[in-house]
Design an enzyme around this catalytic site. Structure first.
Site, PDB file in Angstrom:
ATOM      1  N   GLY A   1       4.471   1.553   3.180  1.00 37.57           N
ATOM      2  CA  GLY A   1       3.864   2.536   2.274  1.00 37.57           C
ATOM      3  C   GLY A   1       4.589   2.705   0.947  1.00 37.57           C
TER       4      GLY A   1
ATOM      5  N   ARG B   1      -3.068 -10.370  -4.768  1.00 41.31           N
ATOM      6  CA  ARG B   1      -4.045  -9.853  -3.792  1.00 41.31           C
ATOM      7  C   ARG B   1      -5.251  -9.337  -4.572  1.00 41.31           C
ATOM      8  NH1 ARG B   1       0.720  -6.455  -1.117  1.00 41.31           N
ATOM      9  NH2 ARG B   1       1.641  -8.133   0.093  1.00 41.31           N
TER      10      ARG B   1
ATOM     11  N   ARG C   1      -4.305  -3.034   6.392  1.00 41.23           N
ATOM     12  CA  ARG C   1      -4.343  -3.292   4.953  1.00 41.23           C
ATOM     13  C   ARG C   1      -5.146  -4.559   4.657  1.00 41.23           C
ATOM     14  NH1 ARG C   1       1.213  -3.838   1.680  1.00 41.23           N
ATOM     15  NH2 ARG C   1       1.098  -5.973   2.468  1.00 41.23           N
TER      16      ARG C   1
ATOM     17  N   ARG D   1       6.429 -11.098   7.918  1.00 39.12           N
ATOM     18  CA  ARG D   1       6.789  -9.759   7.427  1.00 39.12           C
ATOM     19  C   ARG D   1       7.328  -8.884   8.564  1.00 39.12           C
ATOM     20  NH1 ARG D   1       4.280  -8.688   2.096  1.00 39.12           N
ATOM     21  NH2 ARG D   1       3.851 -10.796   1.373  1.00 39.12           N
TER      22      ARG D   1
ATOM     23  N   ASP E   1       5.800   8.980   7.990  1.00 40.96           N
ATOM     24  CA  ASP E   1       4.864   9.182   9.098  1.00 40.96           C
ATOM     25  C   ASP E   1       3.625   9.821   8.478  1.00 40.96           C
ATOM     26  OD1 ASP E   1       3.611   9.633  11.450  1.00 40.96           O
ATOM     27  OD2 ASP E   1       5.223  10.753  12.413  1.00 40.96           O
TER      28      ASP E   1
END
Ligand code: ADP
Ligand code: 5GP
Length: 198
Positions: free
Chosen positions: A16, A44, A137, A148, A171
């Protein structure tokens, strides 16, 4: 290098970092500025050259490194990444706090430079949550995803070893963002003070 202390963000891919950094940039436009790194990976969908990364070939990147243009560079998950000195200086010249998103090897490299940033580690609540975020994602091939996750497992222990000024568990996103802002408040106020008096 003179100017405000940059902030280095580290944490496993999919935790994140990009999301939290975007929130910070939106709320504190005119305080933070992303130091745009170079990479040899493909963009991307939605990523913009010069904004998300400078997308370059391996030849261009290797030539820049050989010339000494980069503060630090690394090989991560089959691609090269690096931050050039000019990108850091451009942000410092604007009197803004530069933000860098770098992998663990990059953190160790930067520790050997005179950059003296604040080091922030973003961690997932668990490896299972991390894997879910990466999968949801929908940006990685299975091979890239496995690389990863492997890197995340390898870095897990290192992230506890006192390399960081702040460690935040992402979280609940809002809670993590609040902790991040608290950790950076002193630096944010310094920029605001300078900007108000100029
Ligand atoms: P990184 O930049 O660290 O690789 P991203 O910011 O791209 O990670 O986040 C990976 C995925 O996880 C994205 O789809 C993002 O929307 C999601 N995500 C980020 N933080 C949270 C959170 N606290 N709870 C649930 N999903 C999150
Ligand atoms: P991604 O491909 O998901 O954008 O980034 C992969 C990894 O490369 C992330 O862990 C990110 O922190 C790291 N990274 C991005 N830019 C740099 C950089 O300039 N230097 C280093 N060392 N790592 C970087």
């Amino acid at each position: 290098m003179a100017g405000h202390r940059p902030v280095v963000f580290n944490g496993p891919s999919g935790v994140g970092k990009t999301t939290l950094l975007k929130m910070l940039m939106e709320e504190y436009d005119g305080v933070f500025c992303k130091i745009v790194a170079h990479t040899t990976r493909d963009p991307r969908p939605g990523e913009v050259n010069g904004k998300d990364y400078h997308f370059v070939t391996r030849e261009v990147m290797e030539a820049g490194i050989a010339k000494g243009d980069f503060i630090a560079s690394t090989e991560f998950s089959g691609n090269m990444y690096g931050t050039c000195k000019a990108a850091v200086q451009a942000v410092q010249a604007k009197n803004l706090i530069g933000t860098l998103d770098i992998d663990m090897q990059g953190v160790q490299n930067i520790k050997r430079t005179d950059l003296k940033p604040l080091y922030v580690s973003i961690q997932p609540p668990s490896m299972a949550v991390l894997e879910k975020r990466l999968r949801d994602r929908n940006t990685e091939s299975e091979e890239s995803l496995q690389k990863r996750l492997k890197a995340a497992k390898e870095d897990k222990e290192l992230s506890k070893e006192g390399l960081f000024d702040v460690i935040i568990i992402n979280d609940n996103l809002e809670d993590a963002y609040r902790q991040l802002k608290d950790a950076l408040l002193e630096e944010i106020n310094k920029v605001k003070k300078v900007n108000m008096s100029s």
